[in-house]
Write a protein that holds these residues in place. Structure first.
Motif, PDB file in Angstrom:
ATOM      1  N   GLU A  78       0.818  -1.196   0.000  1.00 52.63           N
ATOM      2  CA  GLU A  78       0.000   0.000   0.000  1.00 52.63           C
ATOM      3  C   GLU A  78       0.860   1.258   0.000  1.00 52.63           C
ATOM      4  N   ARG A  79       2.025   1.173   0.657  1.00 48.18           N
ATOM      5  CA  ARG A  79       2.930   2.325   0.621  1.00 48.18           C
ATOM      6  C   ARG A  79       3.426   2.552  -0.798  1.00 48.18           C
ATOM      7  N   LEU A  80       3.652   1.452  -1.546  1.00 44.93           N
ATOM      8  CA  LEU A  80       4.066   1.583  -2.936  1.00 44.93           C
ATOM      9  C   LEU A  80       2.974   2.263  -3.756  1.00 44.93           C
ATOM     10  N   VAL A  81       1.717   1.876  -3.523  1.00 41.37           N
ATOM     11  CA  VAL A  81       0.599   2.482  -4.254  1.00 41.37           C
ATOM     12  C   VAL A  81       0.537   3.979  -3.977  1.00 41.37           C
ATOM     13  N   LEU A  82       0.707   4.366  -2.711  1.00 44.80           N
ATOM     14  CA  LEU A  82       0.682   5.787  -2.371  1.00 44.80           C
ATOM     15  C   LEU A  82       1.823   6.537  -3.046  1.00 44.80           C
ATOM     16  N   LEU A  88       2.215  10.434  -9.787  1.00 42.30           N
ATOM     17  CA  LEU A  88       1.282  10.883 -10.813  1.00 42.30           C
ATOM     18  C   LEU A  88       0.671  12.247 -10.486  1.00 42.30           C
ATOM     19  N   GLY A  89       0.982  12.758  -9.289  1.00 46.29           N
ATOM     20  CA  GLY A  89       0.488  14.084  -8.941  1.00 46.29           C
ATOM     21  C   GLY A  89      -1.015  14.117  -8.895  1.00 46.29           C
ATOM     22  N   ARG A  90      -1.600  15.045  -9.652  1.00 48.12           N
ATOM     23  CA  ARG A  90      -3.050  15.209  -9.637  1.00 48.12           C
ATOM     24  C   ARG A  90      -3.727  14.317 -10.664  1.00 48.12           C
ATOM     25  N   GLY A  91      -2.994  13.449 -11.320  1.00 53.55           N
ATOM     26  CA  GLY A  91      -3.604  12.565 -12.308  1.00 53.55           C
ATOM     27  C   GLY A  91      -4.468  11.513 -11.647  1.00 53.55           C
ATOM     28  N   ARG A  92      -5.152  10.735 -12.464  1.00 51.15           N
ATOM     29  CA  ARG A  92      -6.032   9.688 -11.944  1.00 51.15           C
ATOM     30  C   ARG A  92      -5.206   8.645 -11.231  1.00 51.15           C
ATOM     31  N   PRO A  93      -5.667   8.141 -10.087  1.00 50.58           N
ATOM     32  CA  PRO A  93      -4.917   7.128  -9.345  1.00 50.58           C
ATOM     33  C   PRO A  93      -4.915   5.804 -10.081  1.00 50.58           C
ATOM     34  N   THR A  99      -4.323  -2.498  -7.917  1.00 48.84           N
ATOM     35  CA  THR A  99      -3.284  -2.193  -6.959  1.00 48.84           C
ATOM     36  C   THR A  99      -3.597  -2.603  -5.544  1.00 48.84           C
ATOM     37  N   GLY A 100      -4.870  -2.864  -5.249  1.00 42.90           N
ATOM     38  CA  GLY A 100      -5.244  -3.181  -3.885  1.00 42.90           C
ATOM     39  C   GLY A 100      -5.494  -1.955  -3.048  1.00 42.90           C
ATOM     40  N   ALA A 101      -5.579  -0.754  -3.671  1.00 41.06           N
ATOM     41  CA  ALA A 101      -5.841   0.453  -2.911  1.00 41.06           C
ATOM     42  C   ALA A 101      -7.230   0.384  -2.293  1.00 41.06           C
ATOM     43  N   VAL A 102      -7.395   1.013  -1.144  1.00 42.62           N
ATOM     44  CA  VAL A 102      -8.664   0.972  -0.441  1.00 42.62           C
ATOM     45  C   VAL A 102      -9.631   1.966  -1.053  1.00 42.62           C
ATOM     46  N   LYS A 126       0.276  -0.547 -13.646  1.00 39.72           N
ATOM     47  CA  LYS A 126      -0.656  -1.654 -13.417  1.00 39.72           C
ATOM     48  C   LYS A 126      -0.002  -2.992 -13.741  1.00 39.72           C
ATOM     49  N   ARG A 127       0.623  -3.053 -14.910  1.00 41.10           N
ATOM     50  CA  ARG A 127       1.269  -4.318 -15.300  1.00 41.10           C
ATOM     51  C   ARG A 127       2.398  -4.673 -14.347  1.00 41.10           C
ATOM     52  N   GLY A 128       3.151  -3.664 -13.949  1.00 44.98           N
ATOM     53  CA  GLY A 128       4.254  -3.916 -13.036  1.00 44.98           C
ATOM     54  C   GLY A 128       3.787  -4.413 -11.677  1.00 44.98           C
TER      55      GLY A 128
END
Length: 470
Positions: A78-82, A88-93, A99-102, A126-128
């Motif tokens: 989850e730290r990697l996702v953050l 990506l800044g203000r781009g879409r997450p 990714t498993g993000a909540v 995503k692929r990575g």
């Protein structure tokens, strides 16, 4: 008369309420019945939400007086996702499913132009992440995906032992990280411990995906960890024999079989749900995944309706619980091929209380035992839940411990996996009421009441506590 001084046991169990899975019942019922035998109980488990699925009503099942200590599971992913989101800044997450993000923690989408410019990077991430997940699951998370819980659980567990002062530690698995935690706590504190196996660590039917190199590694790890236990408990005779061969340095009396069981009072007052006059309802309560599939049931039902169209509308299969995607695809194909849409109905997972009502309202309860190399030793915990529900059982299983219990207890019928003709004939006999009256052997079945089984466990804990660590 002087009251007998109580003993204390610390139970390490990652599956514990509010986790809904049936694996929670064994440690939960240990707590309940050990207290009745004069033991004080405490549980070391995960923080709420660290394991799914969750049913918060199960928290009411925890006996009064049981102390529950919760340790969070570290989540570096989850730290990697953050970090990716910040990149990506203000781009879409990055997509939460990938990714498993909540859900609910996503950033606010930025301008369309920025999102478009970042789309290539998002796809690459995503692929990575997907590749990394597969690699870590197969090559790094040994023995299981809770391995990172081991260090903080041991650190906090040492403090819990200082506070609670247990006479013995009982670690129940899966997950097998629990056994590592139990062994390390015993070594760090001097408190003897007992290993409790619901499934086998290596060679289990549900772990057939583990590659050969990893099986060898985990077998060596298992022997090193579990050989320090004062006793090893398993849920079936065949599993006990496997462990006897795996741990030859343990004395015979240190290997004990204590099956799962049932509490008759659990279904008292439960109102049956779903009864349909004129329709025989065959209910399956649980998940379908890995080696637990039951495709032959659909083929048998299709063949029966082809031969006897008069049975259309007279029986129905109802599944309550999740299905793995590959199982959904195969079952949907069979339903379509045989025109079984009115016969097979699939529902999402339901709360435990409703599951009991559906089981009690069934005409027949369906039990599918996982197939594989060690299937002879598999006794699903669901079997004992079905026994408590008091309905006949149709079991699909290879020969082994589960068919033996069903036959000796006169609890229903057993058919072999893949035997479409045999299952088809059995369905016809049940529908034609040619298979006799459901008549359990109550003397035999009562031997699986948990109060009897946990009395045996208490004796094991007493012996280990008295003997000190091995």
């Amino acid at each position: 008369m002087t009251a007998r001084p109580s003993r204390r046991v610390l139970i390490v169990a990652v599956e514990f309420p509010p986790v809904k899975g049936i694996g929670r019942l064994r440690p939960l019922k240990f707590c309940q019945h050990l207290q009745a035998l004069g033991w004080e109980t405490a549980v070391l488990t995960l923080t709420e939400g660290d394991m799914q699925p969750v049913d918060r009503t199960t928290l009411d099942e925890i006996p009064d007086g049981t102390r529950v200590f919760r340790v969070p599971l570290p989540r570096p992913r989850e730290r990697l996702v953050l970090a990716v989101k910040r990149l990506l800044g203000r781009g879409r997450p990055v997509d939460a499913e990938a990714t498993g993000a909540v859900p609910g923690n996503e950033s606010v989408p930025g301008p369309v132009t920025h999102a478009a410019s970042a789309s290539g990077l998002i796809s690459s991430v995503k692929r990575g992440v997907a590749w990394m997940d597969r690699f870590i699951h197969r090559h790094v998370q040994i023995p299981d995906d809770l391995v990172l819980w081991w260090p903080p659980a041991v650190r906090q567990g040492v403090r819990i032992v200082d506070e609670f002062r247990p006479d013995v530690i009982l670690a129940t698995a899966p997950h097998f990280t629990s056994l590592i935690v139990g062994a390390h706590l015993s070594r760090r504190t001097g408190v003897p411990w007992v290993a409790d196996y619901r499934d086998l660590w290596t060679g289990d039917v549900l772990r057939a995906w583990v590659p050969a190199w990893r099986q060898r590694l985990e077998l060596a790890l298992e022997r090193r960890v579990v050989s320090t236990a004062g006793a090893v408990v398993t849920v079936s005779g065949p599993k006990t024999e496997v462990m006897r061969g795996r741990l030859p340095r343990l004395p015979d009396e240190a290997l004990v079989t204590i099956t799962n069981g049932y509490d008759p009072e659990e279904f008292e007052g439960v109102e049956p749900e779903g009864q349909t006059p004129g329709v025989l309802r065959i209910v399956y309560a649980g998940r379908l995944f890995k080696n637990r599939r039951g495709y032959e049931l659909l083929e048998a039902a299709g063949g029966l309706l082809w031969e006897r169209p008069d049975l259309a509308g007279r029986f129905r299969f109802e599944y309550y619980g999740g299905r793995a995607p590959e199982i959904v695809a195969r079952m949907d194909e069979l339903v379509t091929r045989h025109g079984l849409e009115p016969v097979f109905r699939f529902f999402p997972d339901v709360p435990y209380r409703r599951s009991k009502a559906l089981q009690k309202g069934a005409d027949v309860l369906l039990l599918i035992v996982d197939g594989g190399e060690t299937t002879s030793g598999v006794i699903p915990g669901k079997l004992f839940e079905y026994i408590a529900a008091g309905r006949p059982i149709l079991c699909v299983a290879e020969e082994g411990a589960t068919p033996e219990i069903i036959r000796r207890g006169r609890l229903g019928w057993v058919e072999r996996p893949g035997d479409v003709a045999g299952i088809q004939a059995r369905l016809a006999r049940i529908l034609d009421a040619e298979d006799g009256v459901f008549d359990p052997d109550q003397d035999y079945v009562r031997g699986f009441e948990r109060r009897h089984l946990v009395t045996r466990l208490a004796r094991v804990l007493e012996q280990v506590a008295a003997g000190g660590p091995r």
